[in-house]
Design a protein around this motif. Sequence first.
Motif, PDB file in Angstrom:
ATOM      1  N   ARG A 187     -26.225 -20.963 -30.047  1.00 16.55           N
ATOM      2  CA  ARG A 187     -25.561 -21.022 -31.356  1.00 16.55           C
ATOM      3  C   ARG A 187     -25.905 -22.314 -32.060  1.00 16.55           C
ATOM      4  O   ARG A 187     -26.329 -22.315 -33.227  1.00 16.55           O
ATOM      5  CB  ARG A 187     -24.053 -20.899 -31.167  1.00 16.55           C
ATOM      6  N   SER A 188     -25.725 -23.430 -31.364  1.00 14.75           N
ATOM      7  CA  SER A 188     -26.020 -24.714 -32.004  1.00 14.75           C
ATOM      8  C   SER A 188     -27.462 -24.739 -32.470  1.00 14.75           C
ATOM      9  O   SER A 188     -27.767 -25.180 -33.583  1.00 14.75           O
ATOM     10  CB  SER A 188     -25.797 -25.849 -31.010  1.00 14.75           C
ATOM     11  N   GLU A 217     -21.907 -30.464 -33.322  1.00 14.53           N
ATOM     12  CA  GLU A 217     -20.889 -30.296 -32.274  1.00 14.53           C
ATOM     13  C   GLU A 217     -20.496 -31.641 -31.676  1.00 14.53           C
ATOM     14  O   GLU A 217     -19.340 -31.868 -31.364  1.00 14.53           O
ATOM     15  CB  GLU A 217     -21.371 -29.316 -31.216  1.00 14.53           C
ATOM     16  N   ASP A 232     -19.980 -26.584 -36.132  1.00 18.00           N
ATOM     17  CA  ASP A 232     -20.231 -26.331 -34.718  1.00 18.00           C
ATOM     18  C   ASP A 232     -19.038 -26.787 -33.887  1.00 18.00           C
ATOM     19  O   ASP A 232     -18.797 -27.982 -33.735  1.00 18.00           O
ATOM     20  CB  ASP A 232     -21.502 -27.050 -34.284  1.00 18.00           C
ATOM     21  N   GLU A 233     -18.281 -25.855 -33.383  1.00 15.71           N
ATOM     22  CA  GLU A 233     -17.143 -26.114 -32.497  1.00 15.71           C
ATOM     23  C   GLU A 233     -16.194 -27.175 -33.028  1.00 15.71           C
ATOM     24  O   GLU A 233     -16.046 -28.244 -32.439  1.00 15.71           O
ATOM     25  CB  GLU A 233     -17.657 -26.498 -31.114  1.00 15.71           C
TER      26      GLU A 233
HETATM   27 MG   LIG Z   1     -23.461 -25.825 -29.192  1.00 15.31          MG
END
Ligand SMILES: [Mg+2]
Lengths: 231, 431, 392, 262, 351
Positions: free
Chosen positions: A40-41, A82, A156-157
């Motif tokens: 994902r990142s 993130e 991101d998160e």
């Molecule tokens: Mg990530």
Amino acid sequence: MLEIDNLHAYYGKSHVLHGVSLRIEPGEIVALLGRNGSGRSTTVKTVMGLVDGHGSVRWKGEELLGRKAYEIAHRGIGYVPENRDIFPKLTVHQNLMLGQKVSGKSGRWSFDDMYGMFPRLKERQHTEAGVLSGGEQQMLTLCRTLMGDPDLIMIDEPTEGLAPKIVELVGEYLRELQRRGISVLLVEQKLTIALEVSQRCLLMGHGRIVFEGTPAELKANAYIRKEWLEV
Amino acid sequence: MSTPSEFHFKPWNVGRWVIWGGFALVLLLAPTLWTSGFALTMLSQMGVAIIICLSYNMLLGQGGMLSFGHAVYAGLGAYLAIHTLNRVGAGTLGLPVSLVPLVGGLGGLAFAALLGYVSTKKAGTTFAMITMGVGELVWSMSLMLPEFFGGEGGVSSNRVVGQPVLGITFGPQVQLYYLIAVYCFVCTALMYAFTRTPLGRMLNAVRDNPERVEFIGYSTQRIRYIAFMIAGFFAGIGGGLGALNFEIVTAEVVGAHRSGAYLLFVFLGGATFFFGPILGAILMVIALVLLSELTTAWLLYLGLVFLFMVMYAPGGLASLIMMNLRVAAFGKLRRLWTAYLGLFGTGAAALVGIGAMVEMVYHRQLNAALGPDLRYLGATLNTESVNTWVGAVFVMLVGVGLFELTRREFARQWGDTQGEIEKEIKRREAL
Amino acid sequence: ALAQKGETVKIAWIDPLTGLMGPVGQNQVNSFRFFAEKLGGAGNPAGVKFEVVPFDNKLSPAESLTALKAAIDQGIRYVTQGNGSGAAAALIDAVNKHNERNPGKEVLYLNHSAVDPDLTNSKCSYWHFRMDADTSMKMEALTTFMKDQKDVQKVYLLNQNYAHGHQVAKYAKEIMARKRPDVQFVGEDLHPLAQVRDFAPYIAKIKASGADTVITGNWGSDLSLMLKAANEAGLTAKFFTYYTGVTGTPTALGSQGDGRVFQVSYNHYHLPGQMEKWRDEFQKKFDADFYTGSVIHIYTALGEAMAKAKSTDPVKVAAALEGLKFKSFNGDVEMRKSDHQMQQTLFITRWQKADAKYSYSPEKTGYTLVPVAQYEPYVASTPTSCQMKRPS
Amino acid sequence: MSTATPAASAAPFAVELDNVHKSFGKTQIIRGAQLQVRQGERVAIIGPNGAGKSTLFNLISGRLVPTSGQIRLFGERIEGKAPYEINRKGLARSFQVSNLFPKLSVFENIRCAVLWSLGYRYAFWKFLSDLKDANDRTDQLLHQLHLDKRRDVLAMNLTYAEQRALEIGLTIAGGSQVVLLDEPTAGMSRGETTRFIQLIREVTEGRTLLTVEHDMGVVFGLADRIAVLVYGEVIAFDTPEAVRANPRVQEAYLGSVLAQGH
Amino acid sequence: MTERPGAVDQLIINLLNGFSSGLLLFMLSSGLTLIFSMMGVLNFAHASFYMVGAYIGYALTGVVGFWPALVLAPLVVGALGALFERGALRRVHKFGHVPELLITFGLSYVLLEVVQLIWGRTSVPFTPPTQLQGSAFTLVQSSVEGMRLVWGQAPAEMCQNTASVLLSCSRFPMTRVFMMGVALLMLVALWALLTRTRIGLVIQAALTHPEMAEALGHNVPRVLMLVFGSGCALAGLAGVIGGITFITEPSMAAVVGSIIFVVVVVGGIGSLAGAFVGSILVGLLQTLPLTVDGSLATLLNQLFGAGIGPSTPGWPLLRITLAQAAPILPYLLLVLILIFRPKGLLGTREG
Ligand SMILES: [Mg+2]
Ligand SMILES: Nc1ncnc2c1ncn2[C@@H]1O[C@H](COP(=O)(O)OP(=O)(O)OP(=O)(O)O)[C@@H](O)[C@H]1O
Ligand SMILES: Nc1ncnc2c1ncn2[C@@H]1O[C@H](COP(=O)(O)OP(=O)(O)OP(=O)(O)O)[C@@H](O)[C@H]1O
Ligand SMILES: CC(C)C[C@H](N)C(=O)O
Ligand SMILES: [Mg+2]
């Protein structure tokens, strides 16, 4: 307005993204879910031009692949990494200043909006960001990116390391963005807020999109969850 | 620190025996390959340089301590050694010449203990700047205290003193060479052993993440300090040997230029591998002694080499070698050798061209009066005639052009091989 | 019909080609090459050809020794050097050791400009011959000249902090005390060699001391910066120097110190006859000034000695060189047997505008050094403490 | 859900915070924190972001010096001591962001952490390869951490989860009796988290454990008692159930999330 | 009156000398500290750019005259610097600080050789323009009227001692006044640039997280290039002025080479004010002690009549006069500062 088509990405020689395709419409919140290492990142970084990829990433009809990060940013895409990446030697306020692409211009957003959203930051605005608590740093990155007045923001998160209460706050924050007509790509792995705020959920595994649907559908689909989220 | 325990290398580790045996053999046979007196001094200087560069890398490579003043410890060691030698000569001190370098070592150790205490209080840039300051201090001192440093003329001595031990007077250069060789081997072994000890490993840890070290029970300052002293000791031994070799010590040995040279060449050799500094040391002697005999443009070449090495091989020679060894280990080197051939061929051509032009420029500036002709790689170039210039430019351009082409090709192949190797490694991990 | 006729004698030139004294060295190596042609072959009684092999010692004693080794490997038996008395001392020491350890392979060291008196006193060696006049001799001449300059009352010593500078200061005080007890030394300074950017503080100090005369061994930028600062601060003292002529100094000097700067040397630009031709030819060929006259001494001496010894073997030549008398550009000279220090005429010259009479202008500055006094060898001759150890 | 073991309740104190204050410049971060942890206890510290949890850990572990107040480890005062001194007295900590030796292999990382406790100190006259005890202990730890497959990988090439595991490994390797973990499971997926809690339970068996966590699942899964830190003060220190019930905690920290999930 | 004239004016002159050489140091160190603090690069070629500036100034003066050259030369040098950053430094940035430092090391070699190839190995006659020649003012110290200041160069008769009055004149050259002026202007300009613009922030951000700074829309590479370029330009400007004030020769780089690092570190890395204070301090430290001929020995002897002489142990050390020790004082200061105040005098952060 963002269309990713068959995107591949490599770190050195290791192939991480195997043809990711997704689209984001104006003003919608899309959740990108998946396990650690699912890519994902990397997807987000590739869109941002921080990792070079092959395939196509079109933004408002224009191809972004091969562009430099700052060019992409200037086209109205915001990115919240993130691992926070706040600028430790600068004060909270200066960090926010750097969010603005052009000095003094932050379009839809003002410093007060930010401090209003996270009062904690206002208290700390003149301390070096490096000494902020984990959570405070998380809030800071969110705000810093907003100061650049993006049309799409990829986060991101964001809930990582946040107290439950703040997590709710972040949910609020995301809805606020939507209200102001900003689209959001929300990268998460814990379902916590993702399911509440997003209109569509994408599930990633081994560098591919393995599921797409509404939160409701995802909730319903126990098999997919087992397979691609829990262990 | 020479407790015997350091010598029982794992008996079953064949590879290690081969390497060290080879090293010893090279040291042993070198003088039979290069016999001239000049070659012998060069070899001797290399031996000395190896010890000092290795000791420097204890700080730079293993401890992440960027020191601008390492020459201080080698140099002061040298001075103590030469003074001792004079004592021996005067008969006021009974010490076999072969042990004088140890005095240098102790000297280096003592000064490292003294000055290192303040230097190692801090790390990073602060450390670097302190060492620079200390270096400059000692250097200026050397001009103010002729009593100890002998002023501009330095302190000279005679190594042929005391009664010869089994016929060895150290008069002939070759005898001294072998003394240096023995010291070089032992010191190298000891310093290698050091990297295998708890302190050696913690030194790496301090380099990578000093903060965390404090949380697993170690005082980073103490680690740096001890390492600094050990480095000083070996540097001092090197200095002492140098003193025996030249039989004179002048202030330049503590100067900033020396310190700079150690830094530059250790890096050039490769600070990330233990054997890097050995290559660096050999290069250093060649560059500073031989190159300046061969061409007046040596400083320019030196500068350029550094620019390009740092840009294209930041890991130094050692890393280049290791990368290729890795390729070889996966049995893929055979695939690259044609590319290499092309690379070297075209590269050589380019260099010949560039060299010719540089040499001609220098000739015109410095020796124009000696007539237009210039001897260059056996050929005679007429620096006046346009043709030679055109020729040189042509050779250079063609060389560079072809080189660029082959380089691209090489880069591609190299990339592929690396990729395959990565996959291979992943596969093996998977098992 | 001499045995060695037509033989080629190689001379290793071990001096700086890079760094601080690079330019000086470059000029000197050119001088050696120039006169190798002029005085080689038919140019000398022995009929030997000379060939100069340059080695860059970067002004470092240690490097000089490495160079010496290289030279010896190439079978070279004659070595010359001059810049930096430190390197000189190192070479003497090394040559002594070499000749002692390798009988039959002896090497001779011919010193062209290293002027530390110790080299022919405490450190004197049978294998070392100095063709320059040492600091003490030059100081003798300088002080003899100053003796009659009544306006020299208060002297200030400003020198580079290295062997050469120390010696100048030392002998200035010694000899002056003897010749002009009334002269008063109002101050003394040693500054780091080629490190000082700004001489103003020193000049301020000199002014404060009320000195009317400055004696200095400085050369290169250390000399010119000093005079520049002196002018700016309006210090109108006389400067007595050793090396106003060396490469770079005239340019840097320019109009400064017109008529106030004196140099002591064993030669000058306006020596008559043959010398003038050579000077101009050299100037044309290298676009530089010929000032290291000792080069001529060296070749002539070697020629004479080799003829006398009927050989080019250093041992024989050394024997022949001892006490050798011959005629050189500055009159009759003698290689004194007791310490191998050349005894020769010295000149005092003054820095001023070039004119019809003294037309030659170093580095085309429009200024020149004109001779104002000349002293026979005996005047500047100084005693030696040398106990020469001759090979039995 | 484990409750305070009877053994622990009687045991002597391992860590005691007595009216500890810490301010940076004029901003007070820790305002008279009081806390007494018994040996063998598992305590979780929760609290809003910026409440001072990490700071508290920094104070206990010697990274920071308290402005005032006392900190005792096994009854001995340690405030103001250097981290390595405190560590030698038997207290180890992990960091919120992994803090490893990136250019050393996993094995080397752990071995560095065991050296001191085995008394090798600054030895440069012994070969590491000869230190059987150190190497065996390291291998055993790697096995516990499920890192033995990655033994020779450089720490910087580990995946995030693996790095977290190594972070814990470095902390417990020295065999310290008191272990402080700052958000050990941060950034891990639900699945990994559950596995990880298990791991922590194993490796800290029989030791005193203080951990900071935001993930309630972890907190309730791991802790015998929970301390709630708000604005630098411990407003509650009790069993999970009690804390969960405590309205002040609800209002200051948990909010409503607790209702749903877990 | 008995007191010899010229005590006061000498003191003033000495102070002025100290300040002026300090201010030249500032011109150099300002550029260095800019690069050092913002890019973390120890630019060992900085002094070389100073030399290059002098030579280019000299060359341009021949073509366009001094004043235009004074403006152009720094620009040229700045361009060279930027070019180097773009072509070389940028590549090694990712390898860390040591490679960055070493590549500038290599550059300093190359620059020196190239300059010597173009302009020769000895000094070039780079003289100040007529406007800057001569004295700015003269201090006339008279045993009767005391001291007074005369603009320009005092006429000779003013300085001639007469039977009744002792006179002494000390001139202060125009070039130095000019140098001081420019240095102060530089200080103001830089201060404005760093505090009044955002560029400073961007650079500092790029130091820690370049990728993030880019992701926020800042063209980091260009900014870094600008910084390095301007740093070199400052060195170039200093070069032109140093060239006319002192002497334009290859070794002019080596002379200031390491002292400017002392200045930057003593003042405090990254602090412009620090660089300024450090420069002045070092400048004074280099000049004032030269006027003192006392040594430890003389001091002790005079204070407590300790009969220290050549026989005393440690005599070689005790004997050294302050004037001789002057060259090492800055380095002594450096070491002491780093031990007791690693931040530097006005610094904000360590190393
Ligand atoms: Mg990530
Ligand atoms: N800088 C890097 N170099 C090499 N491999 C990397 C790098 N960054 C990530 N990877 C690898 O790429 C894969 C995808 O990483 P990515 O960070 O996109 O996963 P993710 O879905 O964001 O998971 P998480 O963020 O929870 O760790 C993982 O296998 C990871 O090991
Ligand atoms: N060195 C310092 N200087 C100034 N303020 C600091 C410093 N260190 C921490 N702080 C402040 O102290 C407060 C507590 O920080 P701390 O990291 O302990 O919070 P925390 O409880 O760990 O929060 P989180 O759960 O988000 O990690 C924060 O507001 C932080 O800004
Ligand atoms: C040639 C001279 C400038 C050097 C001088 N002879 C010396 O001893 O250093
Ligand atoms: Mg925290």
